[in-house]
Design an enzyme around this catalytic site. Structure first.
Site, mmCIF file in Angstrom:
data_model
loop_
_atom_site.group_PDB
_atom_site.id
_atom_site.type_symbol
_atom_site.label_atom_id
_atom_site.label_comp_id
_atom_site.label_asym_id
_atom_site.label_seq_id
_atom_site.Cartn_x
_atom_site.Cartn_y
_atom_site.Cartn_z
ATOM 1 N N ASP A 15 0.955 -1.247 0.007
ATOM 2 C CA ASP A 15 0.099 0.044 -0.107
ATOM 3 C C ASP A 15 0.909 1.033 0.109
ATOM 4 O O ASP A 15 0.613 2.273 -0.783
ATOM 5 C CB ASP A 15 -0.969 -0.060 1.400
ATOM 6 C CG ASP A 15 -1.637 -1.196 1.301
ATOM 7 O OD1 ASP A 15 -2.719 -1.770 0.604
ATOM 8 O OD2 ASP A 15 -1.369 -2.143 2.413
ATOM 9 N N GLU A 271 1.488 -6.719 -5.111
ATOM 10 C CA GLU A 271 1.094 -6.024 -6.301
ATOM 11 C C GLU A 271 2.216 -5.168 -6.748
ATOM 12 O O GLU A 271 2.593 -5.340 -7.938
ATOM 13 C CB GLU A 271 -0.016 -4.774 -5.873
ATOM 14 C CG GLU A 271 -0.307 -4.002 -6.979
ATOM 15 C CD GLU A 271 -1.573 -3.156 -6.886
ATOM 16 O OE1 GLU A 271 -2.601 -3.757 -6.216
ATOM 17 O OE2 GLU A 271 -1.885 -2.084 -7.298
HETATM 18 O O1 TRH Z 1 4.679 -6.245 0.684
HETATM 19 P P1 TRH Z 1 3.507 -6.665 -0.049
HETATM 20 O O2 TRH Z 1 2.735 -7.926 0.150
HETATM 21 O O3 TRH Z 1 2.249 -5.662 -0.090
HETATM 22 C C1 TRH Z 1 0.802 -5.520 -0.344
HETATM 23 C C2 TRH Z 1 0.300 -5.513 1.003
HETATM 24 O O4 TRH Z 1 0.093 -6.952 1.543
HETATM 25 C C3 TRH Z 1 -1.564 -5.147 0.687
HETATM 26 O O5 TRH Z 1 -2.257 -5.179 1.637
HETATM 27 C C4 TRH Z 1 -1.866 -6.032 -0.445
HETATM 28 O O6 TRH Z 1 -3.091 -5.591 -0.640
HETATM 29 C C5 TRH Z 1 -1.092 -5.977 -1.653
HETATM 30 O O7 TRH Z 1 0.399 -6.345 -1.530
HETATM 31 C C6 TRH Z 1 -1.359 -6.655 -3.088
HETATM 32 O O8 TRH Z 1 3.749 -6.868 -1.679
HETATM 33 P P2 TRH Z 1 4.230 -5.816 -2.719
HETATM 34 O O9 TRH Z 1 2.907 -5.015 -3.342
HETATM 35 O O10 TRH Z 1 4.834 -6.422 -3.703
HETATM 36 O O11 TRH Z 1 4.936 -4.516 -2.020
HETATM 37 C C7 TRH Z 1 6.332 -4.648 -1.727
HETATM 38 C C8 TRH Z 1 7.053 -3.402 -1.754
HETATM 39 O O12 TRH Z 1 8.141 -3.272 -0.918
HETATM 40 C C9 TRH Z 1 7.429 -3.051 -2.935
HETATM 41 O O13 TRH Z 1 7.410 -1.850 -3.173
HETATM 42 C C10 TRH Z 1 8.765 -3.430 -3.041
HETATM 43 C C11 TRH Z 1 9.261 -3.049 -1.711
HETATM 44 N N1 TRH Z 1 10.543 -3.645 -1.175
HETATM 45 C C12 TRH Z 1 11.616 -2.702 -1.090
HETATM 46 O O14 TRH Z 1 11.570 -1.771 -1.263
HETATM 47 N N2 TRH Z 1 12.633 -3.419 -0.675
HETATM 48 C C13 TRH Z 1 12.832 -4.723 -0.191
HETATM 49 O O15 TRH Z 1 13.898 -5.372 -0.024
HETATM 50 C C14 TRH Z 1 11.638 -5.557 -0.475
HETATM 51 C C15 TRH Z 1 11.682 -7.100 -0.015
HETATM 52 C C16 TRH Z 1 10.512 -5.181 -0.779
#
Ligand code: TRH
Length: 388
Positions: A15, A271
């Site tokens: 989010d 996402e």
């Molecule tokens: O973390 P996510 O599972 O996030 C979300 C939430 O669960 C939300 O409620 C849900 O509805 C949505 O997913 C679909 O997965 P996501 O979306 O891939 O987000 C991860 C973020 O973290 C992304 O912007 C990349 C970032 N990230 C970093 O910046 N550094 C890191 O080391 C990692 C592992 C991720």
């Protein structure tokens, strides 16, 4: 144009991650007053280390970041773009002030590949304050709101791919370059709990090709964490058979793309990391956010339908999302996790791997021909402004 983005963090990083990217893009496009209202500064600070999670109001990288608790005293801007991310409800007083302005009110929905979203994308819904709120659906087709993509992203990817990946990985992680295997298949693993990680690790360890698996995020568990416990602390690495496992530090969001570009295969989730892995143009395995009553599996099928991956890659992705044995979320189109190892071997076999690489690049190129989400939203705003 003033832009107000409202974000409530349900869980994890997506989010905040999506809202931060959108805010950054509007700053880069020269829309000077971008405010991000967010209820979880600590999560945002993981993604953006320059942010001070103890400050309720601050400016970071050109964005005015404000804690949600101050939103009750805020006024909607005149002629602005107001984005309510993922149906978080705006404070009542802000909604009342919105009725006095000509601002465009957007409900930015979650990403979905399902065809029905096209019918709802861009539709207004009249709210109790007598202002229309417009549904805005990100998506994979021209009839949707598109995907977040910065104008220079693909150029940066091209440049990065022209450089030594061990050097880049070493710069991102701080691991000495000579500790990184030179001739290995690099795999990023970022997933939810419940994925058949142990099966994945065991299968990789037995393969002919040497793999270096990079564990990202905090929710891994299982054999992966146990293996780490016995590992070498200096490099965060441990090895079994033909597999080396390393625990990644949580990298700032600004470096996340480069991390994906360092890898041959990316396991991503949710996402935002999915979209970033698509732009990497390399094979990816998506762990979709699990939902009640298997809704996520229907969404996964819709995505696979659009992705048009080689059969072995689709089978692997279904197996990865199938859930543990006996789990009620197993559905007719999900493969039992016992088949995971088999699916992995099939998908990584030379012919299907090559086909998967080609299709990943091709789909990335195809998607890049569509306008990105931030520009499409801007055009939507301009059209709306003309009709007022
Ligand atoms: O973390 P996510 O599972 O996030 C979300 C939430 O669960 C939300 O409620 C849900 O509805 C949505 O997913 C679909 O997965 P996501 O979306 O891939 O987000 C991860 C973020 O973290 C992304 O912007 C990349 C970032 N990230 C970093 O910046 N550094 C890191 O080391 C990692 C592992 C991720």
């Amino acid at each position: 144009m003033p832009v107000d983005i409202f974000c409530q963090v349900i869980d994890n990083f997506g989010d905040a991650g999506v809202c931060w990217r959108l805010a950054q893009q509007y700053v880069a496009l020269g829309h000077h007053r971008v405010r991000l209202w967010i209820d979880d500064l600590a999560t945002l600070a993981r993604l953006v280390p320059a942010l001070d999670a103890t400050l309720l109001h601050q400016h970071v990288h050109g964005i005015e970041v404000v804690h949600w608790s101050l939103a009750a005293q805020a006024q909607a801007p005149a002629n602005g773009l107001v984005i309510e991310a993922f149906a978080c409800t705006l404070p009542t007083s802000y909604q009342a002030s919105l009725a006095q302005t000509q601002s465009l009110w957007i409900n930015l929905e979650y990403l979905s590949a399902e065809p029905w979203i096209e019918g709802y994308h861009g539709l207004p819904s009249l709210q109790p304050n007598r202002v229309a709120k417009y549904f805005y659906f990100p998506g994979f087709t021209a009839a949707s709101g598109g995907l977040l993509r910065e104008p220079d992203l693909l150029d940066r990817r091209r440049q990065a791919l022209g450089m030594d990946r061990r050097l880049r990985l070493s710069q991102i992680t701080g691991w000495p370059i000579d500790t990184l295997p030179a001739d290995a298949r690099y795999i990023l693993l970022f997933c939810y709990p419940g994925a058949p990680i142990d099966t994945l690790l065991a299968a990789l360890a037995q393969m002919d090709t040497f793999s270096c698996l990079l564990l990202a995020g905090t929710h891994v568990g299982g054999a992966a964490t146990a293996a780490q416990g016995e590992g070498n602390r200096h490099t965060d690495a441990s090895s079994t058979g033909n597999l080396q496992v390393r625990t990644l530090p949580f990298v700032p969001q600004a470096q996340f793309d480069d991390l994906l570009w360092c890898c041959d295969l990316n396991f991503v989730r949710g996402e935002d990391s999915l979209v970033r892995a698509l732009w990497a143009g390399a094979p990816l395995v998506w762990h979709i956010y699990p939902q009640a009553e298997d809704t996520h599996l229907t969404k996964l099928e819709a995505w696979l339908q659009r992705a048009q991956l080689p059969t072995a890659a689709s089978a692997l992705i279904r197996a990865w999302n199938a859930g543990p044995p006996g789990c009620t979320s197993l559905s007719s189109h999900a493969h039992p996790p016992t088949q995971m190892a088999e699916c992995l071997a099939d998908a990584l076999a030379p012919t299907s791997w090559k086909a998967w690489q080609i299709r990943a690049q091709q789909w990335s190129d195809e998607l890049a021909t569509q306008p990105d989400l931030a520009s499409q939203l801007l055009r939507f705003y301009q059209q709306h402004a003309q009709t007022r």
